[in-house]
Design a protein around this motif. Sequence first.
Motif, PDB file in Angstrom:
ATOM      1  N   LEU A 265      18.356  20.446 -26.988  1.00 48.48           N
ATOM      2  CA  LEU A 265      18.913  19.104 -26.791  1.00 48.48           C
ATOM      3  C   LEU A 265      19.908  18.732 -27.870  1.00 48.48           C
ATOM      4  O   LEU A 265      19.696  19.050 -29.045  1.00 48.48           O
TER       5      LEU A 265
ATOM      6  N   GLN B 243      21.521  13.431 -26.792  1.00 48.00           N
ATOM      7  CA  GLN B 243      20.493  13.383 -25.744  1.00 48.00           C
ATOM      8  C   GLN B 243      19.159  12.867 -26.263  1.00 48.00           C
ATOM      9  O   GLN B 243      18.475  12.063 -25.629  1.00 48.00           O
TER      10      GLN B 243
ATOM     11  N   HIS C 278      17.374   9.535 -25.061  1.00 48.28           N
ATOM     12  CA  HIS C 278      16.040   9.609 -24.479  1.00 48.28           C
ATOM     13  C   HIS C 278      15.084   8.634 -25.166  1.00 48.28           C
ATOM     14  O   HIS C 278      14.275   7.966 -24.504  1.00 48.28           O
ATOM     15  N   HIS C 279      15.209   8.537 -26.467  1.00 49.07           N
ATOM     16  CA  HIS C 279      14.313   7.608 -27.172  1.00 49.07           C
ATOM     17  C   HIS C 279      14.685   6.160 -26.936  1.00 49.07           C
ATOM     18  O   HIS C 279      13.828   5.278 -26.943  1.00 49.07           O
TER      19      HIS C 279
ATOM     20  N   LEU D  64      12.959   5.602 -23.716  1.00 50.05           N
ATOM     21  CA  LEU D  64      11.513   5.429 -23.889  1.00 50.05           C
ATOM     22  C   LEU D  64      11.193   4.065 -24.484  1.00 50.05           C
ATOM     23  O   LEU D  64      10.238   3.395 -24.086  1.00 50.05           O
TER      24      LEU D  64
ATOM     25  N   ARG E 264      11.635   1.303 -21.948  1.00 53.60           N
ATOM     26  CA  ARG E 264      10.496   1.305 -21.023  1.00 53.60           C
ATOM     27  C   ARG E 264       9.273   0.689 -21.676  1.00 53.60           C
ATOM     28  O   ARG E 264       8.554  -0.103 -21.087  1.00 53.60           O
TER      29      ARG E 264
ATOM     30  N   HIS F 181      13.815  -3.366 -17.503  1.00 57.64           N
ATOM     31  CA  HIS F 181      14.088  -2.803 -16.205  1.00 57.64           C
ATOM     32  C   HIS F 181      15.429  -2.116 -16.203  1.00 57.64           C
ATOM     33  O   HIS F 181      16.450  -2.732 -15.929  1.00 57.64           O
TER      34      HIS F 181
ATOM     35  N   ARG G  38      16.846   3.406 -12.915  1.00 63.24           N
ATOM     36  CA  ARG G  38      15.605   4.102 -13.051  1.00 63.24           C
ATOM     37  C   ARG G  38      14.424   3.456 -12.350  1.00 63.24           C
ATOM     38  O   ARG G  38      13.335   4.058 -12.343  1.00 63.24           O
ATOM     39  N   CYS G  39      14.596   2.295 -11.799  1.00 59.64           N
ATOM     40  CA  CYS G  39      13.370   1.621 -11.372  1.00 59.64           C
ATOM     41  C   CYS G  39      12.592   2.435 -10.368  1.00 59.64           C
ATOM     42  O   CYS G  39      12.613   2.221  -9.160  1.00 59.64           O
ATOM     43  N   GLY G  40      11.890   3.433 -10.945  1.00 58.80           N
ATOM     44  CA  GLY G  40      10.964   4.198 -10.107  1.00 58.80           C
ATOM     45  C   GLY G  40      11.573   5.335  -9.333  1.00 58.80           C
ATOM     46  O   GLY G  40      10.897   5.979  -8.558  1.00 58.80           O
ATOM     47  N   LEU G  41      12.847   5.645  -9.568  1.00 59.26           N
ATOM     48  CA  LEU G  41      13.466   6.615  -8.677  1.00 59.26           C
ATOM     49  C   LEU G  41      13.789   7.974  -9.304  1.00 59.26           C
ATOM     50  O   LEU G  41      12.897   8.729  -9.664  1.00 59.26           O
ATOM     51  N   ALA G  42      15.054   8.236  -9.453  1.00 56.24           N
ATOM     52  CA  ALA G  42      15.493   9.597  -9.793  1.00 56.24           C
ATOM     53  C   ALA G  42      15.126  10.056 -11.196  1.00 56.24           C
ATOM     54  O   ALA G  42      14.842   9.263 -12.084  1.00 56.24           O
ATOM     55  N   ASN G  43      15.148  11.390 -11.400  1.00 52.12           N
ATOM     56  CA  ASN G  43      15.048  11.961 -12.746  1.00 52.12           C
ATOM     57  C   ASN G  43      16.395  11.852 -13.438  1.00 52.12           C
ATOM     58  O   ASN G  43      17.436  11.848 -12.802  1.00 52.12           O
ATOM     59  N   SER G  44      16.375  11.757 -14.743  1.00 48.36           N
ATOM     60  CA  SER G  44      17.641  11.667 -15.489  1.00 48.36           C
ATOM     61  C   SER G  44      18.271  13.040 -15.631  1.00 48.36           C
ATOM     62  O   SER G  44      17.593  14.037 -15.632  1.00 48.36           O
TER      63      SER G  44
END
Lengths: 200, 200, 200, 200
Positions: A170, A174, A178-179, A182, A185, A190, A194-200
């Motif tokens: 990484l 990245q 990512h942090h 995190l 979240r 919200h 990302r709200c519950g859907l795809a992978n990054s």
Amino acid sequence: MAVSTGERVRRAAVKLFATKGFHGTGIRDLAQAAKLSSASLYHYMGTKEELLAGIMRDCLRRLLDDATDAVDGVADPVERIRRLVTLHVTAHARQPNETRVVDDHIDVLSPRLRREVVQLRDAYERLWSDTIEAGRKEGVFDTGQPAVTRIAVLDMCNGVARWYSPRGALTLRQVADHHVELTLRALGVHTPARCGLANS
Amino acid sequence: MAVSTGERVRRAAVKLFATKGFHGTGIRDLAQAAKLSSASLYHYMGTKEELLAGIMRDCLRRLLDDATDAVDGVADPVERIRRLVTLHVTAHARQPNETRVVDDHIDVLSPRLRREVVQLRDAYERLWSDTIEAGRKEGVFDTGQPAVTRIAVLDMCNGVARWYSPRGALTLRQVADHHVELTLRALGVHTPARCGLANS
Amino acid sequence: MAVSTGERVRRAAVKLFATKGFHGTGIRDLAQAAKLSSASLYHYMGTKEELLAGIMRDCLRRLLDDATDAVDGVADPVERIRRLVTLHVTAHARQPNETRVVDDHIDVLSPRLRREVVQLRDAYERLWSDTIEAGRKEGVFDTGQPAVTRIAVLDMCNGVARWYSPRGALTLRQVADHHVELTLRALGVHTPARCGLANS
Amino acid sequence: MAVSTGERVRRAAVKLFATKGFHGTGIRDLAQAAKLSSASLYHYMGTKEELLAGIMRDCLRRLLDDATDAVDGVADPVERIRRLVTLHVTAHARQPNETRVVDDHIDVLSPRLRREVVQLRDAYERLWSDTIEAGRKEGVFDTGQPAVTRIAVLDMCNGVARWYSPRGALTLRQVADHHVELTLRALGVHTPARCGLANS
DNA sequence: GATGAATGAGCATTCATTCAT
DNA sequence: AATGAATGAATGCTCATTCAT
């Protein structure tokens, strides 16, 4: 560019304290790593403990200054937290030894030397708690235990110093992103993509 | 109920290693805390390092066993992770010293003694990564960097050992639940009651 | 003339190792005899065992060098053995402590340090066995068991270190001559003045 | 035939004292070799030093008794010395450990325990000096320094304990005979078969 | 007869630190 | 600026010995 002897001592100390711990590092280890006799070491430091305190103080001061600058004039809590996380993670990835020394050795210091270090650390953490509190007040952060969450997020970001490698899979970018993700979240923000859907 | 001398030695070691570190704890400190002469100490331990390794091994073994039991037969990744977090946090809150010794001293061990400890730790972490991976495959977890996320979540939960107090504002139940919540958020699980709305 | 501190340490060690044995001599005994703190001792030596090995090595090296010089260019086996005995006895009479340390402590050394010492000792003893063998080949020595005789003669001469005193009844010259005589008899050399008759 | 525990202790001590020295042998080494706990050891011995003294005393007593018997009623000095050497060499070859302990540890004993051992040793050596003196008076021994010769011969014979092996090239008979021969030569005795001629 | 438990004293060695040069 | 020499205190560990069981 040449490095001064005093700087060489400090760098040796940072590396050794980080990897072997303060008590696990002897004055002879330091002297050897700094390519000096153990007696000469004392031209560049006070006691071993003062050397440690100096490292922690400077590292925290820089972090605090940088963080203050980074959020200066930024009102949006989400943007503020984004910057705090990015800075924190970047510092931990780029100076893993310094930050590990700071994160692991507060209890080693005697009260006299601990005071200033603790003050700096508290000032730095206040930037985070103030930001989190502001976000909560504005309703953009949603967390039942803001204090616990703050500690959790910081611990999570501190960990970067223990595993990140510029030669790893990484990029620093990245890891930082990512942090940030995190953290947002954890704070219940919200993030639309990302709200519950795809992978990054 | 009386405690055996050997157990007294171990408890003293756990407390001292956790608070002062392995290298910061002298054999005489241990003896004093165990109310024994330093010579007598050696009836109940091998070397100081073996005492440390024994503590780490036992603590990890118990954690691994308990975690294995806890997720045994549970298929749902969300439920599995819920149990893992709850167990982990509970252990760190109830035995903060043991867990801090485990979390902070792996690098102190010489290769011979480190091997077994690392194996146990890896087996334990595999429970987490397997669960996370399963959740990702089923599409219930949404995280771009599962390995990083696992580390982040573990670091976050480990932190509990450093601040939780049974006499504090939060019950152990609340702390555990909060960390379950944080973990699920980190894994991108959509907890209905929370999708962007009320405070807990 | 002043003696260096390092030399003082070595001399103290020689005396103590010779009289009380290696294991019977504590580091504190050494320090006291060398008029140094036990910590300071370590500026002048490695470990206690290395100090011992150094003493043995140097003593044997000197003996080997002197003996090599003494017989260099001397062809006659009788004259060679005469010189070897004289040198050996003289060394044992003049440096009884050094030689006792050498003679009594080979088994104390760990393999690493023993190797070099054993090599020197073997080289020295080869001077003797070569000479005895030459004398046998020339027919001037008459002994059925040359190897046993060599050991017997060396043991006999070593003993001088345990009883000779410059203030005793015999001069060093007399002691050396007597051992030459004993050795020649052991080797079956017919010393004319003596074939069975008068006292010396 | 079974060996009593006390005897097992003594045998272990003999072997260890001989090979590692008194100070190099720990009470735990003894216990392990005797297959006893170190506490149990003390049922069969007084202090470690008393154990040593007992071994030395018994060994010397036996040697003295045997030697007294061996020369009892024998008038001829040559025959007497023949028997003394044969007995001495035999004892050193058969009980190398016992005799090495005796020969090497007199200085280790504290005055109280040393006294008796020294008396026995002196009585034993008196057998030798008396015999040598008698031979001189009768004109059959020819040595200018009887005292030195006695020590030399004893040292020479003692050495057998350090190298003789029943599995070696020489039989005990041969070794004993050879040392008788060496001794007679040292004492200037004209052994006919040998006056300057053949190899044995 | 045997031993686990216990210990004060001692072991060789290293500690962080000072100081004269 | 640099270091060899020096040390009191401490290090982890072992010593020989005792004693209650």
